[in-house]
Design an enzyme around this catalytic site. Structure first.
Site, PDB file in Angstrom:
ATOM      1  N   ASP A  73      17.633  50.062 -16.321  1.00  0.00           N
ATOM      2  CA  ASP A  73      17.485  51.441 -16.782  1.00  0.00           C
ATOM      3  C   ASP A  73      16.083  51.557 -17.361  1.00  0.00           C
ATOM      4  OD1 ASP A  73      17.471  53.886 -18.068  1.00  0.00           O
ATOM      5  OD2 ASP A  73      19.447  53.632 -18.987  1.00  0.00           O
TER       6      ASP A  73
ATOM      7  N   VAL B 272      14.351  66.783  -0.369  1.00  0.00           N
ATOM      8  CA  VAL B 272      15.720  66.344  -0.106  1.00  0.00           C
ATOM      9  C   VAL B 272      15.711  65.393   1.074  1.00  0.00           C
ATOM     10  CG1 VAL B 272      18.042  67.049   0.562  1.00  0.00           C
ATOM     11  CG2 VAL B 272      16.738  68.481  -0.982  1.00  0.00           C
TER      12      VAL B 272
ATOM     13  N   TYR C 114      10.505  69.704 -18.493  1.00  0.00           N
ATOM     14  CA  TYR C 114      10.287  68.910 -17.283  1.00  0.00           C
ATOM     15  C   TYR C 114       8.900  69.198 -16.716  1.00  0.00           C
ATOM     16  CZ  TYR C 114      10.694  67.604 -12.335  1.00  0.00           C
ATOM     17  OH  TYR C 114      10.470  67.087 -11.083  1.00  0.00           O
TER      18      TYR C 114
END
Length: 268
Positions: free
Chosen positions: A65, A189, A155
């Site tokens: 992580d 994507v 963000y």
């Protein structure tokens, strides 16, 4: 095309999904020694097998992580040699909405996953690159960091910081033969159904987007959209990966300190 990456150790963070997975597989096809970092061990095992199948000199998956400050040292140890390429791909947002209505407790999450992970991983890898007088760092930013994404204020700010860090670091380490560049996609994507690991926001079981934008009106959703000039709304992961791999390679040996949008002309 021979990118000069054969046998070179390449670390990719966020490697099991979407852009990170496409970059990892592309580097594998160039014969790199892959160190793939992610949280989904099952997806990591599948990725390692694919990397070896596509031509990687070797491939290792590290379950880590990147928000854990101890993770970079663990990853560098597992790399087992001088790191030639570092792709800082980990990123995302913890929520969405208007800044005036945001909870300050959520800001640190967006800042750390987008900027903090880049700082820590780069700080760990740089000494080895400087000692070797060689290395390429590719950060994955976002067009949000250039123009700002509606309803993603923190963000967008964090990605803008990644862009700024790219430029100043390039100035610092160019004298040591290390290059630093950034790829800034818009709405990417993957076309591969296997590219959405358990930790990915794009995984159908994650429910991130339906939750993040729950209750958002049609007018505000329309304001979030940007038009491209190429007849489709977003890039594929492979299209973003191809630029990242080029910037990591010897073919881009005189390019540093740049932020390249992959946006279909949406910024026009």
């Amino acid at each position: 095309m021979d990118m000069g990456l054969n046998g070179k150790i390449a670390i990719v963070t966020g490697a099991t999904a979407n852009i990170g997975r496409a970059i990892t597989l592309g580097l594998a096809a160039e014969g790199a020694a892959i160190v793939a970092v992610g949280r989904d061990e099952a997806a990591g095992a599948r990725l390692v097998a694919l990397c070896l199948e596509r031509g990687a000199t070797r491939a290792t998956f590290i379950a880590a992580d990147l928000t854990d400050p101890a993770a970079p040292a663990q990853i560098l140890t597992a790399a087992g040699g001088p790191v030639a390429v570092l792709v800082n791909n980990v990123g995302g947002n913890v929520g969405a909405g208007f800044f005036a209505e945001s909870d300050p407790a959520t800001w640190a999450g967006d800042i750390d996953i987008n900027l903090g992970t880049v700082l820590r991983m780069t700080h760990a890898a740089l000494p080895g690159m400087i000692a070797a007088k060689a290395g390429a760092i590719v950060n994955i930013g976002s067009t949000a960091g250039i123009v700002g994404d509606y309803m993603l204020p923190v963000y967008s700010a964090a990605k803008a910081a990644v862009h700024g860090f790219t430029k100043v670091l390039a100035k610092e380490v160019g004298q040591h033969g290390v290059r630093v560049n950034c790829v800034a996609p818009y709405g990417t994507v993957s076309t591969d159904p296997d590219a959405f690991s358990a930790g990915s926001r794009f995984n159908r079981d994650h429910g991130f987007f339906s939750t993040a934008f729950a209750g958002t009106g049609a007018e505000d959703m329309a304001r979030r959209a940007r038009q491209t000039v190429l007849g489709r709304p977003v890039a594929t992961a492979d299209e973003v990966a191809s630029l990242a791999i080029y910037l990591a390679s010897d073919k881009a040996s005189f390019i540093t300190g740049q932020v390249y949008p992959v946006d279909g002309g949406s910024l026009l």
